[in-house]
Design a protein around this motif. Sequence first.
Motif, PDB file in Angstrom:
ATOM      1  N   LEU A 178       0.969  -1.252  -0.036  1.00 47.24           N
ATOM      2  CA  LEU A 178       0.096   0.293  -0.009  1.00 47.24           C
ATOM      3  C   LEU A 178       0.911   1.339  -0.051  1.00 47.24           C
ATOM      4  O   LEU A 178       0.659   2.259  -0.615  1.00 47.24           O
ATOM      5  N   TYR A 179       1.931   1.287   0.593  1.00 49.17           N
ATOM      6  CA  TYR A 179       2.894   2.261   0.710  1.00 49.17           C
ATOM      7  C   TYR A 179       3.436   2.664  -0.614  1.00 49.17           C
ATOM      8  O   TYR A 179       3.540   3.756  -0.980  1.00 49.17           O
ATOM      9  N   PHE A 180       3.721   1.502  -1.226  1.00 48.95           N
ATOM     10  CA  PHE A 180       4.501   1.920  -2.580  1.00 48.95           C
ATOM     11  C   PHE A 180       3.318   2.458  -3.669  1.00 48.95           C
ATOM     12  O   PHE A 180       3.739   3.310  -4.400  1.00 48.95           O
ATOM     13  N   THR A 181       2.173   2.076  -3.251  1.00 47.85           N
ATOM     14  CA  THR A 181       0.932   2.314  -4.103  1.00 47.85           C
ATOM     15  C   THR A 181       0.855   3.762  -3.955  1.00 47.85           C
ATOM     16  O   THR A 181       0.608   4.631  -4.905  1.00 47.85           O
ATOM     17  N   VAL A 182       0.802   4.114  -2.780  1.00 46.92           N
ATOM     18  CA  VAL A 182       0.632   5.712  -2.267  1.00 46.92           C
ATOM     19  C   VAL A 182       1.799   6.651  -3.105  1.00 46.92           C
ATOM     20  O   VAL A 182       1.330   7.635  -3.762  1.00 46.92           O
ATOM     21  N   VAL A 183       2.941   6.315  -2.681  1.00 45.78           N
ATOM     22  CA  VAL A 183       4.118   6.979  -3.278  1.00 45.78           C
ATOM     23  C   VAL A 183       4.160   7.007  -5.070  1.00 45.78           C
ATOM     24  O   VAL A 183       4.125   8.098  -5.365  1.00 45.78           O
ATOM     25  N   LEU A 184       3.755   5.999  -5.463  1.00 40.40           N
ATOM     26  CA  LEU A 184       3.581   6.102  -7.174  1.00 40.40           C
ATOM     27  C   LEU A 184       2.603   7.229  -7.549  1.00 40.40           C
ATOM     28  O   LEU A 184       2.653   7.959  -8.285  1.00 40.40           O
ATOM     29  N   HIS A 185       1.327   7.246  -6.745  1.00 38.79           N
ATOM     30  CA  HIS A 185       0.238   8.201  -7.063  1.00 38.79           C
ATOM     31  C   HIS A 185       0.830   9.639  -6.530  1.00 38.79           C
ATOM     32  O   HIS A 185       0.268  10.367  -7.474  1.00 38.79           O
ATOM     33  N   GLN A 240       0.775  14.391 -15.524  1.00 42.66           N
ATOM     34  CA  GLN A 240       0.188  13.330 -15.177  1.00 42.66           C
ATOM     35  C   GLN A 240      -1.110  13.361 -14.296  1.00 42.66           C
ATOM     36  O   GLN A 240      -1.614  12.557 -14.193  1.00 42.66           O
ATOM     37  N   TRP A 241      -1.583  14.520 -14.295  1.00 39.45           N
ATOM     38  CA  TRP A 241      -3.082  14.808 -13.601  1.00 39.45           C
ATOM     39  C   TRP A 241      -4.076  14.228 -14.382  1.00 39.45           C
ATOM     40  O   TRP A 241      -4.816  13.560 -13.723  1.00 39.45           O
ATOM     41  N   GLU A 242      -4.248  14.369 -15.641  1.00 43.72           N
ATOM     42  CA  GLU A 242      -5.374  13.457 -16.471  1.00 43.72           C
ATOM     43  C   GLU A 242      -5.155  12.131 -16.135  1.00 43.72           C
ATOM     44  O   GLU A 242      -6.564  11.579 -15.826  1.00 43.72           O
ATOM     45  N   PHE A 243      -4.140  11.530 -16.096  1.00 42.76           N
ATOM     46  CA  PHE A 243      -4.053   9.955 -15.839  1.00 42.76           C
ATOM     47  C   PHE A 243      -4.481   9.579 -14.338  1.00 42.76           C
ATOM     48  O   PHE A 243      -5.470   8.672 -14.095  1.00 42.76           O
ATOM     49  N   GLU A 244      -4.268  10.426 -13.482  1.00 41.15           N
ATOM     50  CA  GLU A 244      -4.480  10.172 -12.076  1.00 41.15           C
ATOM     51  C   GLU A 244      -5.859  10.371 -11.954  1.00 41.15           C
ATOM     52  O   GLU A 244      -6.545   9.648 -11.242  1.00 41.15           O
ATOM     53  N   ARG A 245      -6.435  11.359 -12.538  1.00 46.78           N
ATOM     54  CA  ARG A 245      -7.821  11.934 -12.392  1.00 46.78           C
ATOM     55  C   ARG A 245      -8.690  10.527 -12.885  1.00 46.78           C
ATOM     56  O   ARG A 245      -9.698  10.102 -12.590  1.00 46.78           O
ATOM     57  N   PHE A 246      -8.097  10.044 -14.149  1.00 49.08           N
ATOM     58  CA  PHE A 246      -8.874   8.814 -14.847  1.00 49.08           C
ATOM     59  C   PHE A 246      -8.772   7.762 -14.039  1.00 49.08           C
ATOM     60  O   PHE A 246      -9.922   7.162 -13.611  1.00 49.08           O
ATOM     61  N   LEU A 247      -7.792   7.461 -13.171  1.00 50.89           N
ATOM     62  CA  LEU A 247      -7.572   6.359 -12.485  1.00 50.89           C
ATOM     63  C   LEU A 247      -8.042   6.320 -10.983  1.00 50.89           C
ATOM     64  O   LEU A 247      -8.857   5.647 -10.549  1.00 50.89           O
ATOM     65  N   LEU A 248      -8.039   7.680 -10.322  1.00 47.50           N
ATOM     66  CA  LEU A 248      -8.380   7.661  -9.083  1.00 47.50           C
ATOM     67  C   LEU A 248      -9.648   8.138  -8.722  1.00 47.50           C
ATOM     68  O   LEU A 248     -10.403   7.886  -7.858  1.00 47.50           O
TER      69      LEU A 248
END
Lengths: 403, 251
Positions: free
Chosen positions: A248-255, A264-272
């Motif tokens: 979970l920690y690595f997932t948080v750091v990646l995002h 990368q905002w558009e991608f993060e918006r798409f995924l999260l």
Amino acid sequence: MANNVCLGRECGKNTGFWMLLALGGLVMLGTLSAFFYLEHHGHIMTGMNNQIVWGLPHVFAVFLIVAASGVLNVASIGSVFGKKLYKARAPLSGLLALAMLAGGLAVLVLDLGRPDRLIVAMTHYNFKSIFAWNMIFYNGFFAIVGLYLITLMDHKLKPWSKPVGLLAFLWRLALTTATGSIFGFLVARAGYNSALYAPMFIIYSFAYGLAAFLVVQSVMYKWNNIAMDERIVARMKNLLAVFVAAGLYFTVVLHLTNMYFAKQWEFERFLLAGDNIYTTLFWLGQVFIGGIVPLLMLFSPNAAKSPAIVFLAALLVLVGGHAQMYVTIVGGQAFPLDLFPGYAQTSSFFDGEVHSYSPSIWELMLGLGGIATAFLITTVAVRVLKFLPQDDFKEIELEAKEG
Amino acid sequence: MNEPKRPESNLENGERRSFLVASAALAGSAVAPGVMLYGIAQAKPAEEAVTNKVRWGMLVDTNKCATGCTDCVTACNTENGLSGKTGPQDSQWIRKVDIKNLQTGAQHTLPMMCQHCEHPPCVDVCPTGASFKRADGIVLVDRHICIGCRYCMMACPYKARSFVHEPLTDQNPEVPRGKGCVESCTFCVQRVDRDQSPACVEACDKAGHKAMVFGDLNNPESDVAKAVKAYATTEVRGDLRLNTGVRYQGI
């Protein structure tokens, strides 16, 4: 000890073993049918297309490959770091590693556009390709872990188990680094292109591998009517919790890193925060079912005394792991490539739009074949050789006191 | 001693003449393909290796590229034996992309295809080496060793590659394709090797747009080298530093 699903040879004739074989065989039959069907008609019968080129089979395959390297950790903790409790589990850990890797690779090969050219893949290497390196690591893994199993099971070769175990440990770290880098090295796609993929996949492999081990161990104990000792449960569940938390920690750091970069905002918006299956799978599958819930269960006061809670938590980690792979592999491709930053883009080739993917039953059958392969290898192996962990509790208690 | 007239010999002469004409025509038609092949061979003998003295490249002038015109796409499909269908599983070696600047509203239309990078990511990632770059800069797929893993499609920044999802029929013998392999624009390598332009360029010229210029970027006298020297040009995803063979003007 004997009941109708007893797996050891000492159980004598029993229908349970053959029923398990038949079950695995039936799934394999479906997988092979799907393979020949796709081989004849082409991938047009799958949901995969020129936008989503890797689909459900790859989700199963990469999960199995990552979990295979992780499941070997149990043996490594025993052989390399000398923990008695884990040493007793080293043979089963090595066997599962081989079985799961074989399952994962089988799916990858059956999904190739030209599976008949497997020999080409084995004889033509582009050493700049991380994919080619993966093939070398996979083949080496079979050889090294196979040798490691021999040193564990042959009394004369026992002294070799530590150095060979160390080699297997280092090799598996390299293997998972290479597997993670299959995605990390993809420079053009917003969802990949990060050095974090290598260590993140190693951490994921720790969690998925240990979870798979705990599930198989629980089932084997159950089928052989052996009660799981609380001391084993208590120690292994804590380790699983650490791995899940680290994942979970690595997932948080990646995002977090991605959210810091405007591109990368558009991608993060798409995924999260998108209105799509990937957002649901990420939050509900990967984070909640595969992370938060297992953590709460593993740290609950009753967990140390309840193998059932640990079993269920491990099962959820495996479910979450598949969700994570789907989000990573399919979600990463579904987000469109940005050829012209700052421009809206349209074309007949689906530029600028989120790509759709509906997996077909054939892909599911291919994917399940990986699990069936691992299941069959494990079932037959535990029948013909001694893989059931044999614990010496005096030593384990002493070790626990020493800390 | 007048020779008797031999009307029949006149007839014979006539027959002989027509026979000779017919024979010449027949011989001509029999030899013609050979002569043509000789002509092709003269362009670049098959045994002569391509050289890195040449770097094939293209400049697309988006100001000249007409909205709604897909002549380049049609020509590519015809030349390379593609169906022209545009479903998610169909091959598209070249496509028209319409773009609109989100800030200014400026619109452009342009053809997008394999950019024939100097450092192609598809070649880097291909496990078997099936994806390769010729010495003259043309990026190709060796259909004999492509295993259909599609990793190159994951790696290509331009979404230029297609996977053949179903069995094919009626192929162009010069452009062999096959189910289960990956493919993409070849710059019409079969035409380039006999000193012709790619089909898309020829079609664009024929339609009067002249938006695509093809040639040897290494030859300072070529039209494309002169154009990239004279005008500001753009590499798509130039941030990746792939040094693409295809460049754009006007965006």
